[in-house]
Write an enzyme that holds these catalytic residues in place. Structure first.
Site, short mmCIF file in Angstrom:
data_model
loop_
_atom_site.label_atom_id
_atom_site.label_comp_id
_atom_site.label_asym_id
_atom_site.label_seq_id
_atom_site.Cartn_x
_atom_site.Cartn_y
_atom_site.Cartn_z
N ASP A 139 -5.88 -30.51 13.17
CA ASP A 139 -5.66 -29.81 14.44
C ASP A 139 -6.25 -28.40 14.39
OD1 ASP A 139 -4.81 -29.73 17.07
OD2 ASP A 139 -2.73 -29.23 16.60
N LYS A 141 -8.24 -25.42 15.56
CA LYS A 141 -8.68 -24.88 16.85
C LYS A 141 -8.28 -23.40 16.87
CE LYS A 141 -4.44 -26.65 18.97
NZ LYS A 141 -3.83 -27.38 20.07
N ASN A 144 -4.75 -22.25 16.44
CA ASN A 144 -4.10 -22.45 15.14
C ASN A 144 -4.76 -21.64 14.02
OD1 ASN A 144 -2.12 -24.10 16.11
ND2 ASN A 144 -3.25 -26.00 15.76
N ASP A 161 -0.04 -24.11 11.55
CA ASP A 161 0.36 -25.36 12.20
C ASP A 161 -0.08 -26.61 11.44
OD1 ASP A 161 1.34 -27.29 13.81
OD2 ASP A 161 0.19 -26.76 15.60
N THR A 180 -6.41 -32.34 19.68
CA THR A 180 -6.67 -31.65 20.93
C THR A 180 -8.06 -32.09 21.39
OG1 THR A 180 -5.38 -29.83 20.04
CG2 THR A 180 -6.75 -29.33 21.95
#
Ligand code: ATP
Length: 210
Positions: A139, A141, A144, A161, A180
């Protein structure tokens, strides 16, 4: 099943302002009463029953905690302690006070190539470390990736995260649909076996954004 500290987190920490939130978690600033040190407390709502769609399953919370317990790197968040009560598990995390890279970028017209490479180098150092432990973040991005201090010329970053992170076991195929949309690798969308390379796709998208 792993059990976490059952004592009331308020006995050990003064809980302060909200720093951010996700689907099933709220993160608040806190201060350890015994030392005065500041941390970030992530309150994760537990799933009440197997059929419920709200909250995070015990299995997923334990996976996040076990991965966090294993990691120690200047560009990755560290875990200090874990508490739980009936409704929540509370992760006491290292505080990253400079906000999300997402907001830092949103405030700027553009980055210089030098600034972009400075961020990318640190992101890659963190990801290389995780991958050396067979941990895929899944994840990555700008929301994060957090800045320790946004006012200095060369801000240090930390990856946060680990809610979707998994240990990649080469003997076992791992497939899942998550992440995402803008950052997710094609193999995730195609429901194909996933590995560490899925993070590199996300790093590619982040590089483009930078
Ligand atoms: P999502 O549902 O989007 O996956 P989440 O519920 O897993 O999110 P996190 O992404 O871990 O929660 O945290 C939510 C927000 O809280 C982050 O985007 C960030 O703004 C803030 N935050 C998280 N950890 C820290 C930290 N250690 N220090 C400061 N702020 C933090």
């Amino acid at each position: 099943m792993t059990t976490f500290k059952q004592e009331n987190v308020d006995e050990y920490y003064d809980i302060g302002e909200e720093l951010g939130s996700g689907h099933f978690a709220v993160v608040r600033k806190c201060r350890e009463k015994s030392t005065g040190t500041e941390f970030a407390a992530k309150f994760i709502k537990k799933r009440r029953s197997k059929s419920s769609k709200r909250g995070v399953s015990r299995e997923d919370i334990e996976r996040e905690v076990n991965i966090l317990k294993e990691i120690q790197h200047p560009n990755v968040i560290t875990l200090h302690d874990v508490f739980e009560n009936k409704a929540e598990v509370v992760l006491i995390l290292e505080l990253v006070a400079g906000g999300e890279l997402f907001d830092f970028l949103a405030e700027k017209e553009s980055l210089t190539e030098e600034q972009a490479t400075m961020f990318l180098k640190q992101i890659l150092d963190g990801v290389l470390y995780l991958h050396s432990k067979q941990i895929a973040h899944f994840d990555l991005k700008p929301e994060n990736i957090m800045l320790l201090n946004r006012t200095v010329p060369h801000p240090r970053i930390k990856l946060i995260d680990f809610g979707l992170a998994h240990k990649i076991d080469f003997g076992n195929e791992f497939k899942n649909i998550f992440g995402t949309p803008e950052f997710v690798a094609p193999e995730v969308v195609n429901y194909e076996p996933l590995g560490l390379a899925a993070d590199m796709w996300s790093v590619g998208v982040i590089t483009y954004i930078l």
